[in-house]
Design a protein around this motif. Structure first.
Motif, PDB file in Angstrom:
ATOM      1  N   PHE A 184      13.775  -4.610  10.421  1.00 60.85           N
ATOM      2  CA  PHE A 184      14.062  -3.180  10.432  1.00 60.85           C
ATOM      3  C   PHE A 184      13.952  -2.569   9.029  1.00 60.85           C
ATOM      4  N   ALA A 185      14.196  -3.362   8.006  1.00 60.40           N
ATOM      5  CA  ALA A 185      13.925  -2.890   6.644  1.00 60.40           C
ATOM      6  C   ALA A 185      12.426  -2.668   6.461  1.00 60.40           C
ATOM      7  N   ILE A 186      11.609  -3.551   7.035  1.00 63.96           N
ATOM      8  CA  ILE A 186      10.152  -3.389   6.983  1.00 63.96           C
ATOM      9  C   ILE A 186       9.724  -2.133   7.733  1.00 63.96           C
ATOM     10  N   PHE A 187      10.262  -1.942   8.947  1.00 66.23           N
ATOM     11  CA  PHE A 187       9.905  -0.760   9.736  1.00 66.23           C
ATOM     12  C   PHE A 187      10.229   0.530   8.972  1.00 66.23           C
ATOM     13  N   SER A 188      11.344   0.522   8.247  1.00 62.74           N
ATOM     14  CA  SER A 188      11.766   1.718   7.514  1.00 62.74           C
ATOM     15  C   SER A 188      11.006   1.901   6.208  1.00 62.74           C
ATOM     16  N   SER A 189      10.247   0.893   5.807  1.00 63.09           N
ATOM     17  CA  SER A 189       9.450   0.997   4.583  1.00 63.09           C
ATOM     18  C   SER A 189       8.016   1.426   4.856  1.00 63.09           C
ATOM     19  N   VAL A 190       7.713   1.676   6.125  1.00 56.87           N
ATOM     20  CA  VAL A 190       6.408   2.213   6.522  1.00 56.87           C
ATOM     21  C   VAL A 190       6.487   3.735   6.526  1.00 56.87           C
ATOM     22  N   ASN A 191       5.397   4.386   6.161  1.00 59.08           N
ATOM     23  CA  ASN A 191       5.351   5.849   6.165  1.00 59.08           C
ATOM     24  C   ASN A 191       5.767   6.376   7.540  1.00 59.08           C
ATOM     25  N   PHE A 192       6.836   7.181   7.575  1.00 60.25           N
ATOM     26  CA  PHE A 192       7.386   7.635   8.849  1.00 60.25           C
ATOM     27  C   PHE A 192       6.426   8.553   9.613  1.00 60.25           C
ATOM     28  N   GLY A 237      12.222   2.281  -2.194  1.00 62.44           N
ATOM     29  CA  GLY A 237      11.975   2.762  -3.553  1.00 62.44           C
ATOM     30  C   GLY A 237      10.713   2.154  -4.149  1.00 62.44           C
ATOM     31  N   GLY A 238      10.678   2.082  -5.490  1.00 61.45           N
ATOM     32  CA  GLY A 238       9.513   1.540  -6.174  1.00 61.45           C
ATOM     33  C   GLY A 238       8.450   2.588  -6.452  1.00 61.45           C
ATOM     34  N   LEU A 239       7.346   2.120  -7.046  1.00 61.74           N
ATOM     35  CA  LEU A 239       6.244   3.030  -7.369  1.00 61.74           C
ATOM     36  C   LEU A 239       5.609   3.647  -6.124  1.00 61.74           C
ATOM     37  N   LYS A 240       5.617   2.958  -5.035  1.00 60.55           N
ATOM     38  CA  LYS A 240       4.972   3.259  -3.758  1.00 60.55           C
ATOM     39  C   LYS A 240       3.527   2.740  -3.773  1.00 60.55           C
ATOM     40  N   ILE A 241       3.138   2.135  -2.679  1.00 60.09           N
ATOM     41  CA  ILE A 241       1.850   1.442  -2.589  1.00 60.09           C
ATOM     42  C   ILE A 241       0.678   2.398  -2.753  1.00 60.09           C
ATOM     43  N   ILE A 242       0.797   3.623  -2.254  1.00 65.74           N
ATOM     44  CA  ILE A 242      -0.331   4.561  -2.368  1.00 65.74           C
ATOM     45  C   ILE A 242      -0.653   4.846  -3.829  1.00 65.74           C
ATOM     46  N   ARG A 289      -5.322   1.573  10.977  1.00 65.96           N
ATOM     47  CA  ARG A 289      -6.375   1.697   9.954  1.00 65.96           C
ATOM     48  C   ARG A 289      -5.854   2.313   8.666  1.00 65.96           C
ATOM     49  N   ASN A 290      -4.595   2.696   8.637  1.00 66.48           N
ATOM     50  CA  ASN A 290      -4.031   3.306   7.444  1.00 66.48           C
ATOM     51  C   ASN A 290      -4.074   2.332   6.269  1.00 66.48           C
ATOM     52  N   CYS A 291      -4.699   2.757   5.195  1.00 66.32           N
ATOM     53  CA  CYS A 291      -4.924   1.888   4.030  1.00 66.32           C
ATOM     54  C   CYS A 291      -3.613   1.418   3.413  1.00 66.32           C
ATOM     55  N   GLU A 292      -2.662   2.318   3.280  1.00 65.37           N
ATOM     56  CA  GLU A 292      -1.383   1.966   2.656  1.00 65.37           C
ATOM     57  C   GLU A 292      -0.635   0.935   3.502  1.00 65.37           C
ATOM     58  N   LEU A 293      -0.644   1.107   4.819  1.00 64.16           N
ATOM     59  CA  LEU A 293       0.004   0.160   5.718  1.00 64.16           C
ATOM     60  C   LEU A 293      -0.658  -1.211   5.628  1.00 64.16           C
ATOM     61  N   GLN A 294      -1.982  -1.248   5.559  1.00 65.60           N
ATOM     62  CA  GLN A 294      -2.698  -2.516   5.478  1.00 65.60           C
ATOM     63  C   GLN A 294      -2.361  -3.268   4.190  1.00 65.60           C
ATOM     64  N   VAL A 295      -2.322  -2.545   3.068  1.00 67.12           N
ATOM     65  CA  VAL A 295      -1.991  -3.179   1.788  1.00 67.12           C
ATOM     66  C   VAL A 295      -0.550  -3.675   1.805  1.00 67.12           C
TER      67      VAL A 295
END
Length: 488
Positions: free
Chosen positions: A246-254, A352-357, A270-276
């Protein structure tokens, strides 16, 4: 241009009302568990907050309901500061903390979903106070202002400028015609995740109180717990995996979940950010599990894989929970965890963090620079998923990255005045700036932030606010030109 102070004050009164109503469950728990010392505290605070909030909302009538970008950044900074200040009162009134910096640190860590703590022996604290602490992080997870944006039309105020200042990531997605409708959809998804996590934890043997605490902790990626030994307290792999997923689910772009609900499965996957994000999660888990097994940290491959996955998830999602002392792991594993905390999860999520995008764009610019060396006359735009990223967006990402690195190292230098080792100083700053709440050395699983001086604790509170609001909303408050009337 001056601030639209009346409109800002009216919204802040709404924040006070939300904080007041949010204390009602803690009052109920105090009554049910016969915590006689906590009942008058929560009851008194609820009455005071609701009275102040409703009086302000009724009597403040802005001459203009238009909010500009500067108003949005100012309001966002004030909101988290106000919430953190109001959140200190139960800690101080109950006597759990006698020091204001200590209470402010704990409250700020909750509302910013940092999950850092200076509390010890959590089992001895009033359960109503632990519930308030956990609910604070749940409110801060999706953002109190996102909830406010959903009700702003009723006040005649637009939420677009607030959303721009509140959004986590370089690009703001509005997936419904009205920003208020988008906010409602986000909170509905957030609420459904919390409810589903709660149900699964109950089915796996948790009692109702703990299930609420850990569902709030997981979905908000705040990581605050109610047991001193963290999620290891339950000695259950299924519980650890539920919390992790659930932490993973909440770290995906809502906004991707909205796309999924609309039946656009291909666009989701196909979302690039999700794939990375998925590749980083899987690759880091594999590398660390191999490293742990090779160094005989755990006896079996399955055990190494489990603990690697749980802690990789904790760092990349910024949840920061733990089920073993990862500070004793090999240097390679700890280095990977440190880097994952800096990268973080997806934009428009609770982590948090820099964000993958941002990392993707920075990498594409690096590749573009190499190609330009080979083909100096070529026009090579920066693209993400066949979309050309505007130059101003690329520039803003570079500015953010520079601010991030400067804040990280400058803050570590400031903490070194307390004569702590370099790893602990860098790790402490990273834990707060990336909202993971835990790190290595003195702030690892075996320690916490209690040893810092009162003055440094106040500084650490600013770091948590900067990390949660992604630099600008707090840093702007310290720039003199921001306060000039000519600024729009």
């Amino acid at each position: 241009m001056r601030f639209n102070s009346s409109a800002i004050l009216k919204i802040l009164c709404q924040i006070i009302i939300i904080i007041g109503f949010s204390m009602v469950p803690s009052l109920g728990i105090a009554i049910f568990l016969h915590e006689k010392e906590m009942v008058p505290i929560f009851f008194g605070l609820i009455v005071i907050f609701l009275c102040i909030g409703f009086i302000g909302t009724v009597n403040i009538r802005p001459a203009s309901n238009n909010l500009r970008v500067r108003d949005g950044f100012f309001l966002v900074g004030l909101t988290w500061l106000l919430a953190s200040l109001l959140g200190t009162l139960p800690y101080l009134a109950s006597g759990v903390f006698t020091s204001f910096p200590d209470a402010l640190f704990e409250s700020t860590a909750a509302f910013t979903t940092t999950g850092a703590s200076i509390l010890q022996e959590l089992e001895t604290l009033p359960r109503s106070l632990l519930f308030w602490r956990s609910l604070s992080q749940w409110l801060g997870g999706m953002g109190i202002l996102i909830f406010i944006i959903s009700i702003l039309p009723a006040l005649g105020i637009s939420g677009q400028k607030i959303a721009k200042a509140e959004a986590t990531g370089p690009i703001l997605d509005k997936f419904t015609p009205k920003m208020s409708d988008s906010a409602k959809v986000l909170y509905l998804i957030y609420f459904l995740f919390t409810a589903l996590c709660l149900i699964l934890l109950l089915f796996n043997g948790m009692d109702l109180f703990d299930a609420f605490i850990y569902s709030f902790s997981s979905v908000s990626t705040g990581g605050l717990v109610c047991h001193s030994d963290g999620i290891a307290h339950f000695d259950s792999r299924s519980i650890e995996l539920i919390i992790s997923f659930f932490a993973i689910f909440s770290s995906v772009n809502f906004t991707l979940y909205y796309i999924l609900l609309r039946g656009r499965w291909k666009d989701f996957f196909r979302n690039c950010e999700l794939q990375v994000f998925a590749c980083l999660l899987l690759a880091s888990t594999a590398l660390i599990s191999v490293n742990l097994f090779a160094h005989n940290v755990f006896d079996s491959v399955s055990e190494s894989l489990h603990y690697a996955f749980v802690h990789v998830t904790a760092f990349i999602t910024s949840a920061g929970y733990f089920c073993t002392n990862f500070d004793t792991w090999p240097a390679f594993s700890k280095s990977v965890l440190f880097v994952l905390a800096m990268i973080g999860g997806c934009s428009a999520s609770t982590c948090g963090g820099l964000k993958i995008i941002r990392v993707i764009v920075l990498f594409r610019v690096f590749v573009q620079g190499l190609r330009k060396k080979l083909h100096p006359r070529a026009v090579i735009p920066v693209k993400v998923q066949d979309h050309i990223i505007p130059e101003e967006t690329v520039f803003s990402i570079f500015v953010y990255f520079f601010l991030y690195l400067f804040t990280l190292f400058a803050s570590a230098l400031i903490l070194s005045f307390q004569q702590i080792d370099l790893m602990s100083a860098l790790s402490a700053v990273s834990a707060l700036l990336n909202t993971t709440g835990t790190g290595f050395g003195l702030v690892g699983p075996a320690g916490n932030f209690a040893f810092f001086s009162p003055g440094l604790k106040l500084f650490l509170c600013i770091l948590m606010l900067i990390g949660r609001l992604e630099m600008y909303a707090i840093i702007f408050l310290f720039i003199p030109s921001f306060w000039k009337p000519s600024v729009k």
